[in-house]
Scaffold this motif. Structure first.
Motif, PDB file in Angstrom:
ATOM      1  N   VAL A  71      64.060  46.813  70.658  1.00  0.00           N
ATOM      2  CA  VAL A  71      64.301  47.952  71.548  1.00  0.00           C
ATOM      3  C   VAL A  71      63.717  49.222  70.947  1.00  0.00           C
ATOM      4  O   VAL A  71      63.069  50.017  71.642  1.00  0.00           O
ATOM      5  CB  VAL A  71      65.812  48.110  71.830  1.00  0.00           C
ATOM      6  N   VAL A  72      63.903  49.417  69.653  1.00  0.00           N
ATOM      7  CA  VAL A  72      63.354  50.609  68.990  1.00  0.00           C
ATOM      8  C   VAL A  72      61.830  50.582  69.045  1.00  0.00           C
ATOM      9  O   VAL A  72      61.188  51.604  69.318  1.00  0.00           O
ATOM     10  CB  VAL A  72      63.866  50.690  67.532  1.00  0.00           C
ATOM     11  N   ALA A  73      61.226  49.417  68.826  1.00  0.00           N
ATOM     12  CA  ALA A  73      59.762  49.315  68.877  1.00  0.00           C
ATOM     13  C   ALA A  73      59.241  49.624  70.270  1.00  0.00           C
ATOM     14  O   ALA A  73      58.224  50.316  70.426  1.00  0.00           O
ATOM     15  CB  ALA A  73      59.327  47.912  68.439  1.00  0.00           C
ATOM     16  N   ILE A  74      59.912  49.140  71.287  1.00  0.00           N
ATOM     17  CA  ILE A  74      59.491  49.419  72.673  1.00  0.00           C
ATOM     18  C   ILE A  74      59.604  50.905  72.957  1.00  0.00           C
ATOM     19  O   ILE A  74      58.707  51.505  73.566  1.00  0.00           O
ATOM     20  CB  ILE A  74      60.325  48.582  73.662  1.00  0.00           C
ATOM     21  N   LEU A  75      60.698  51.523  72.527  1.00  0.00           N
ATOM     22  CA  LEU A  75      60.862  52.955  72.768  1.00  0.00           C
ATOM     23  C   LEU A  75      59.791  53.770  72.050  1.00  0.00           C
ATOM     24  O   LEU A  75      59.245  54.730  72.611  1.00  0.00           O
ATOM     25  CB  LEU A  75      62.254  53.404  72.321  1.00  0.00           C
ATOM     26  N   ILE A  76      59.455  53.397  70.832  1.00  0.00           N
ATOM     27  CA  ILE A  76      58.409  54.113  70.096  1.00  0.00           C
ATOM     28  C   ILE A  76      57.062  53.935  70.786  1.00  0.00           C
ATOM     29  O   ILE A  76      56.285  54.890  70.929  1.00  0.00           O
ATOM     30  CB  ILE A  76      58.365  53.632  68.635  1.00  0.00           C
ATOM     31  N   THR A  77      56.773  52.718  71.254  1.00  0.00           N
ATOM     32  CA  THR A  77      55.507  52.460  71.945  1.00  0.00           C
ATOM     33  C   THR A  77      55.412  53.277  73.227  1.00  0.00           C
ATOM     34  O   THR A  77      54.373  53.887  73.513  1.00  0.00           O
ATOM     35  CB  THR A  77      55.379  50.962  72.270  1.00  0.00           C
ATOM     36  N   LEU A  78      56.488  53.289  74.004  1.00  0.00           N
ATOM     37  CA  LEU A  78      56.472  54.064  75.249  1.00  0.00           C
ATOM     38  C   LEU A  78      56.344  55.557  74.982  1.00  0.00           C
ATOM     39  O   LEU A  78      55.614  56.263  75.685  1.00  0.00           O
ATOM     40  CB  LEU A  78      57.737  53.780  76.060  1.00  0.00           C
ATOM     41  N   THR A  79      57.030  56.040  73.972  1.00  0.00           N
ATOM     42  CA  THR A  79      56.938  57.464  73.635  1.00  0.00           C
ATOM     43  C   THR A  79      55.523  57.824  73.211  1.00  0.00           C
ATOM     44  O   THR A  79      54.970  58.848  73.636  1.00  0.00           O
ATOM     45  CB  THR A  79      57.930  57.793  72.508  1.00  0.00           C
ATOM     46  N   THR A  80      54.912  56.983  72.405  1.00  0.00           N
ATOM     47  CA  THR A  80      53.543  57.230  71.963  1.00  0.00           C
ATOM     48  C   THR A  80      52.581  57.197  73.141  1.00  0.00           C
ATOM     49  O   THR A  80      51.690  58.054  73.249  1.00  0.00           O
ATOM     50  CB  THR A  80      53.124  56.175  70.916  1.00  0.00           C
ATOM     51  N   ALA A  81      52.765  56.236  74.040  1.00  0.00           N
ATOM     52  CA  ALA A  81      51.890  56.146  75.211  1.00  0.00           C
ATOM     53  C   ALA A  81      52.034  57.366  76.109  1.00  0.00           C
ATOM     54  O   ALA A  81      51.036  57.903  76.611  1.00  0.00           O
ATOM     55  CB  ALA A  81      52.194  54.870  75.994  1.00  0.00           C
TER      56      ALA A  81
END
Length: 157
Positions: free
Chosen positions: A95-105
């Motif tokens: 979940v943390v990795a997905i949130l970081i990826t979405l934030t970066t995108a």
């Protein structure tokens, strides 16, 4: 009549400091008729008179409880593997990795919007010459079709 002793016993009863004998005194006091009780203690009457209505446990209570315990199936211990123990942790990490990826995108897309907005004056500097369709056709035909396929046959060289 002075009911200070009863009030003291009531205070001790609610603090769970009374003995069985003191509780019997309270029970005997509240067994009086409701008219004989003082007004401020009438609300507690049902608390002490309801004991008479409760069922007694009986002599065979222990035997019944032991039977109920024996009837229940025994629960077997289950071994938990290391991967099962870390599964909640891995889910949280995903979940943390997905949130970081979405934030970066999202941050990258907002940066790209700034680049396009910074170059918005390009449309103002562009001047149409009228030759744009012909130039586009020439460039696309050169890049899409090779020279050997594009040369028409029958021309005199």
């Amino acid at each position: 009549m002075d009911y200070k002793y009863i009030e003291q016993l009531m205070d001790r009863y609610f603090e769970a400091e009374t003995t069985l004998k003191e509780e019997q005194i309270l029970k005997a006091f509240f067994e009086q008729s409701e008219e004989e009780l003082p007004e401020n203690l009438r609300a507690y009457r049902e608390l002490f008179t309801s004991f008479e209505q409760d069922e007694m446990l009986g002599d065979d209570f222990d035997e019944r409880m032991l039977q109920m315990i024996e009837e229940k199936p025994q629960v077997k211990a289950r071994t938990i593997s290391l991967s099962e123990r870390f599964r909640p942790l891995m889910r949280a990490a995903a979940v943390v990795a997905i949130l970081i990826t979405l934030t970066t995108a999202l941050n990258q897309s907002f940066k790209d919007d700034k680049v396009w907005t910074d170059q918005s004056d390009y449309a103002l500097k562009y001047e149409a010459t009228g030759n744009e369709p012909a130039m586009a056709y020439d460039h696309s035909s050169d890049s899409l079709v090779s020279d050997s396929l594009y040369k028409p046959t029958g021309y005199l060289e």
